[in-house]
Design a protein around this motif. Structure first.
Motif, PDB file in Angstrom:
ATOM      1  N   ALA A  33      55.905  17.973   7.298  1.00 32.87           N
ATOM      2  CA  ALA A  33      55.218  16.906   7.512  1.00 32.87           C
ATOM      3  C   ALA A  33      54.257  16.969   8.821  1.00 32.87           C
ATOM      4  O   ALA A  33      54.708  17.750   9.699  1.00 32.87           O
ATOM      5  CB  ALA A  33      56.311  15.550   8.142  1.00 32.87           C
ATOM      6  N   HIS A  34      53.177  16.262   8.890  1.00 33.59           N
ATOM      7  CA  HIS A  34      52.497  16.358   9.888  1.00 33.59           C
ATOM      8  C   HIS A  34      52.770  15.692  11.154  1.00 33.59           C
ATOM      9  O   HIS A  34      53.471  14.715  11.037  1.00 33.59           O
ATOM     10  CB  HIS A  34      50.814  15.810   9.698  1.00 33.59           C
ATOM     11  N   ASN A  35      52.400  15.938  12.498  1.00 34.91           N
ATOM     12  CA  ASN A  35      52.851  15.468  13.842  1.00 34.91           C
ATOM     13  C   ASN A  35      52.530  13.896  13.539  1.00 34.91           C
ATOM     14  O   ASN A  35      52.728  13.219  14.631  1.00 34.91           O
ATOM     15  CB  ASN A  35      52.332  16.279  14.543  1.00 34.91           C
ATOM     16  N   TYR A  36      51.782  13.280  12.921  1.00 33.12           N
ATOM     17  CA  TYR A  36      51.059  12.088  12.716  1.00 33.12           C
ATOM     18  C   TYR A  36      52.114  11.171  12.002  1.00 33.12           C
ATOM     19  O   TYR A  36      51.945   9.753  11.757  1.00 33.12           O
ATOM     20  CB  TYR A  36      49.589  12.010  12.435  1.00 33.12           C
ATOM     21  N   GLY A 181      29.878  14.537  10.494  1.00 37.05           N
ATOM     22  CA  GLY A 181      31.330  13.664  10.343  1.00 37.05           C
ATOM     23  C   GLY A 181      31.964  13.333  11.447  1.00 37.05           C
ATOM     24  O   GLY A 181      31.764  14.074  12.717  1.00 37.05           O
ATOM     25  N   PHE A 182      33.055  12.686  11.593  1.00 35.10           N
ATOM     26  CA  PHE A 182      33.895  12.192  12.589  1.00 35.10           C
ATOM     27  C   PHE A 182      35.070  11.587  12.334  1.00 35.10           C
ATOM     28  O   PHE A 182      35.158  11.225  11.169  1.00 35.10           O
ATOM     29  CB  PHE A 182      33.190  11.199  13.705  1.00 35.10           C
ATOM     30  N   CYS A 183      36.082  11.661  13.114  1.00 36.58           N
ATOM     31  CA  CYS A 183      37.448  11.035  12.905  1.00 36.58           C
ATOM     32  C   CYS A 183      37.288   9.552  13.238  1.00 36.58           C
ATOM     33  O   CYS A 183      37.225   9.231  14.530  1.00 36.58           O
ATOM     34  CB  CYS A 183      38.539  11.748  13.449  1.00 36.58           C
ATOM     35  N   PRO A 184      37.568   8.688  12.307  1.00 34.61           N
ATOM     36  CA  PRO A 184      37.379   6.951  12.564  1.00 34.61           C
ATOM     37  C   PRO A 184      38.269   6.869  13.870  1.00 34.61           C
ATOM     38  O   PRO A 184      38.296   5.477  14.656  1.00 34.61           O
ATOM     39  CB  PRO A 184      37.282   6.472  11.337  1.00 34.61           C
ATOM     40  N   THR A 185      39.651   7.524  13.647  1.00 36.36           N
ATOM     41  CA  THR A 185      40.684   7.066  14.588  1.00 36.36           C
ATOM     42  C   THR A 185      40.402   7.654  16.116  1.00 36.36           C
ATOM     43  O   THR A 185      40.637   7.083  17.025  1.00 36.36           O
ATOM     44  CB  THR A 185      41.977   7.602  13.976  1.00 36.36           C
ATOM     45  N   HIS A 186      40.080   8.910  16.152  1.00 38.87           N
ATOM     46  CA  HIS A 186      40.033   9.536  17.364  1.00 38.87           C
ATOM     47  C   HIS A 186      38.644   8.740  18.229  1.00 38.87           C
ATOM     48  O   HIS A 186      38.748   9.075  19.570  1.00 38.87           O
ATOM     49  CB  HIS A 186      39.581  11.069  17.275  1.00 38.87           C
ATOM     50  N   ILE A 187      37.683   8.379  17.585  1.00 37.21           N
ATOM     51  CA  ILE A 187      36.476   7.845  18.177  1.00 37.21           C
ATOM     52  C   ILE A 187      36.773   6.715  18.839  1.00 37.21           C
ATOM     53  O   ILE A 187      35.973   5.957  19.530  1.00 37.21           O
ATOM     54  CB  ILE A 187      35.206   7.930  17.254  1.00 37.21           C
ATOM     55  N   ARG A 188      38.191   6.123  18.573  1.00 42.17           N
ATOM     56  CA  ARG A 188      38.318   4.873  19.138  1.00 42.17           C
ATOM     57  C   ARG A 188      38.538   4.965  20.748  1.00 42.17           C
ATOM     58  O   ARG A 188      38.673   3.851  21.397  1.00 42.17           O
ATOM     59  CB  ARG A 188      39.683   4.425  18.496  1.00 42.17           C
ATOM     60  N   CYS A 271      46.063   6.277  12.651  1.00 39.44           N
ATOM     61  CA  CYS A 271      45.499   6.724  11.243  1.00 39.44           C
ATOM     62  C   CYS A 271      46.210   5.952  10.233  1.00 39.44           C
ATOM     63  O   CYS A 271      47.177   6.370   9.791  1.00 39.44           O
ATOM     64  CB  CYS A 271      45.588   8.214  11.345  1.00 39.44           C
ATOM     65  N   PRO A 272      45.537   5.294   9.452  1.00 42.65           N
ATOM     66  CA  PRO A 272      46.154   4.429   8.588  1.00 42.65           C
ATOM     67  C   PRO A 272      46.527   5.281   7.426  1.00 42.65           C
ATOM     68  O   PRO A 272      47.676   5.056   6.686  1.00 42.65           O
ATOM     69  CB  PRO A 272      44.906   3.583   8.143  1.00 42.65           C
ATOM     70  N   SER A 273      45.746   6.226   7.068  1.00 44.25           N
ATOM     71  CA  SER A 273      46.185   7.291   5.971  1.00 44.25           C
ATOM     72  C   SER A 273      47.421   7.975   6.150  1.00 44.25           C
ATOM     73  O   SER A 273      48.329   8.053   5.300  1.00 44.25           O
ATOM     74  CB  SER A 273      45.200   8.317   5.757  1.00 44.25           C
ATOM     75  N   MET A 274      47.615   8.368   7.543  1.00 47.56           N
ATOM     76  CA  MET A 274      48.823   9.142   7.926  1.00 47.56           C
ATOM     77  C   MET A 274      50.056   8.271   7.682  1.00 47.56           C
ATOM     78  O   MET A 274      51.112   8.472   7.447  1.00 47.56           O
ATOM     79  CB  MET A 274      48.913   9.809   9.262  1.00 47.56           C
ATOM     80  N   LYS A 275      49.915   6.945   7.912  1.00 55.63           N
ATOM     81  CA  LYS A 275      51.146   5.815   8.053  1.00 55.63           C
ATOM     82  C   LYS A 275      51.330   5.205   6.676  1.00 55.63           C
ATOM     83  O   LYS A 275      52.487   4.824   6.536  1.00 55.63           O
ATOM     84  CB  LYS A 275      50.912   4.749   8.923  1.00 55.63           C
ATOM     85  N   LEU A 276      50.714   5.888   5.679  1.00 59.91           N
ATOM     86  CA  LEU A 276      51.091   5.371   4.402  1.00 59.91           C
ATOM     87  C   LEU A 276      52.567   6.059   3.793  1.00 59.91           C
ATOM     88  O   LEU A 276      53.013   5.337   2.759  1.00 59.91           O
ATOM     89  CB  LEU A 276      49.849   5.635   3.374  1.00 59.91           C
ATOM     90  N   THR A 277      52.829   7.074   4.134  1.00 59.14           N
ATOM     91  CA  THR A 277      53.943   7.643   3.702  1.00 59.14           C
ATOM     92  C   THR A 277      55.175   7.204   4.368  1.00 59.14           C
ATOM     93  O   THR A 277      55.259   7.096   5.532  1.00 59.14           O
ATOM     94  CB  THR A 277      53.883   9.179   3.939  1.00 59.14           C
ATOM     95  N   THR A 278      55.985   6.443   3.481  1.00 57.66           N
ATOM     96  CA  THR A 278      57.260   5.828   3.824  1.00 57.66           C
ATOM     97  C   THR A 278      58.486   6.694   3.182  1.00 57.66           C
ATOM     98  O   THR A 278      58.123   7.628   2.615  1.00 57.66           O
ATOM     99  CB  THR A 278      57.388   4.201   3.568  1.00 57.66           C
ATOM    100  N   LEU A 279      59.690   6.449   3.698  1.00 59.17           N
ATOM    101  CA  LEU A 279      60.867   6.903   3.166  1.00 59.17           C
ATOM    102  C   LEU A 279      60.862   6.570   1.769  1.00 59.17           C
ATOM    103  O   LEU A 279      61.248   7.517   1.064  1.00 59.17           O
ATOM    104  CB  LEU A 279      62.261   6.539   3.786  1.00 59.17           C
ATOM    105  N   GLY A 280      60.364   5.393   1.590  1.00 60.29           N
ATOM    106  CA  GLY A 280      60.432   4.593  -0.068  1.00 60.29           C
ATOM    107  C   GLY A 280      59.661   5.576  -1.058  1.00 60.29           C
ATOM    108  O   GLY A 280      60.000   6.123  -1.971  1.00 60.29           O
TER     109      GLY A 280
END
Ligand code: 13P
Ligand code: SF4
Length: 325
Positions: A33-36, A181-188, A271-280
């Motif tokens: 698992a990634h740190n995010y 390119g850029f990361c839409p999360t980090h540029i916030r 990061c919305p993509s990183m949060k998609l993974t749930t225990l389910g």
């Protein structure tokens, strides 16, 4: 995609955890698992880390199945490095928007414009883009990788303009040609976010990921990968830190440093993509052996050389490295 029932009940989560651990054993799988990732996913994982550490872990594991809790390019990297293993990504839509900001075709056009430049691709890129590059890098070794290109004065760096700009400040003797390119999360992260916390706590240290914008990086006390942040904070005498990267970092930072205080640079660092993974979804993945990440042979063999070169420069024994290019 099959919609999963929402259930936040703690006892349901405990049942899911038990199910995941049982399936993991039955499948001879390792959970990386990634740190995010969400706290509960990190808690269950066998290995957590930054992109470089996870690529290295993927090479070393004896498990037959790798469940990669992260985003597509990370699972793809594990699949490229382990062509004989089954690599699963629990949520098929978990892509990285920055990785999608460049294609192999656009990179070929850029290469034609600068035929004497070496091509360095950030690991946040597709397998096809990797296959078009000379060497890969992550945020923890980007400076070292670009410095290693002794035969080249010009370097095309894709896709992250901010990491590329940061590398340029550290390697001034080379000309870095940036992609946009850029990361839409980090540029916030904004300069004001940092200055505001500093007003209350002048002693606070600001630790930033190199995907942040240059004016924010200019305020940082330390710039490093997510893995580098754990090492730096552990040995630092400071008691307060502003974290300039994704919110998932707080889970392990707080556990490992109970005597230190952490401020997320902005609450928007999610990061919305990183949060998609749930225990389910993790249980669903192990139960149904989905979603298999496979890379076509021709792309895989080219991209693997590019990753092996990076791992060789970063001290990992490559499986078939050719470090001459
Ligand atoms: P790290 O390699 O530093 O963990 O970064 C990965 C990433 O996607 C940052 O947004
Ligand atoms: Fe991609 Fe940014 Fe998410 Fe990292 S934080 S995976 S670079 S979108």
């Amino acid at each position: 995609m099959v919609k999963q029932p929402e259930n936040t009940d703690a006892s349901y989560n405990e049942l899911l955890k038990k199910k995941i651990l049982r399936l993991k054993k039955d499948r001879n799988a390792v959970i990386i698992a990634h740190n995010y990732q969400r706290d509960e996913v990190q808690e269950l994982a066998d290995i957590t880390g930054d992109s470089l550490a996870l690529s290295q872990a993927a090479v070393r594991t004896d498990a037959k199945v790798i469940i990669f809790c992260g985003v597509t390019f990370m699972a793809e990297t594990a699949a490229i490095l382990n062509p004989d293993k089954t690599v699963l990504l629990p949520v098929v839509e978990a892509g990285c928007p920055m990785a999608d900001m460049i294609t192999a075709e656009k990179l070929r056009t850029m290469k034609a414009e600068y035929p004497d430049a070496a091509v360095v691709c950030y690991v946040n890129s597709s397998a096809k883009v990797k296959a078009e590059s000379d060497i890969c890098c992550t945020s923890s070794n980007a400076v070292e990788i670009v410095r290693s290109l002794s035969g080249h004065k010009k370097v095309i760096f894709v896709p992250d303009r901010n990491l590329g700009r940061y590398v340029q400040t550290q390697v001034p003797d080379k000309q870095i040609i940036l992609w946009k390119g850029f990361c839409p999360t980090h540029i916030r992260v904004q300069e004001e976010d940092i200055l505001e916390v500093r007003k209350t706590y002048p002693d606070v240290e600001f630790i930033a990921h190199p995907e942040c914008e240059p004016e924010v990086l200019a305020l940082a006390d330390h710039i490093c990968s997510t893995g580098g942040m754990f090492k730096y904070i552990k040995q630092s005498r400071s008691k307060r830190f502003i974290i300039g990267t994704e919110s998932g970092m707080l889970y392990k930072l707080k556990r490992e440093n109970p005597d230190k205080e952490f401020f997320l640079a902005t609450p928007h660092l999610i990061c919305p993509s990183m949060k998609l993974t749930t225990l389910g979804w993790l249980a669903h993945s192990l139960e149904n052996m989905v979603y298999k990440i496979e890379v076509p042979d021709d792309i895989c063999s080219k991209a693997k050389k590019v990753l092996d070169r990076m791992l060789a420069v970063s001290g990992e024994k490559p499986m078939s490295a050719t470090v001459g290019y």
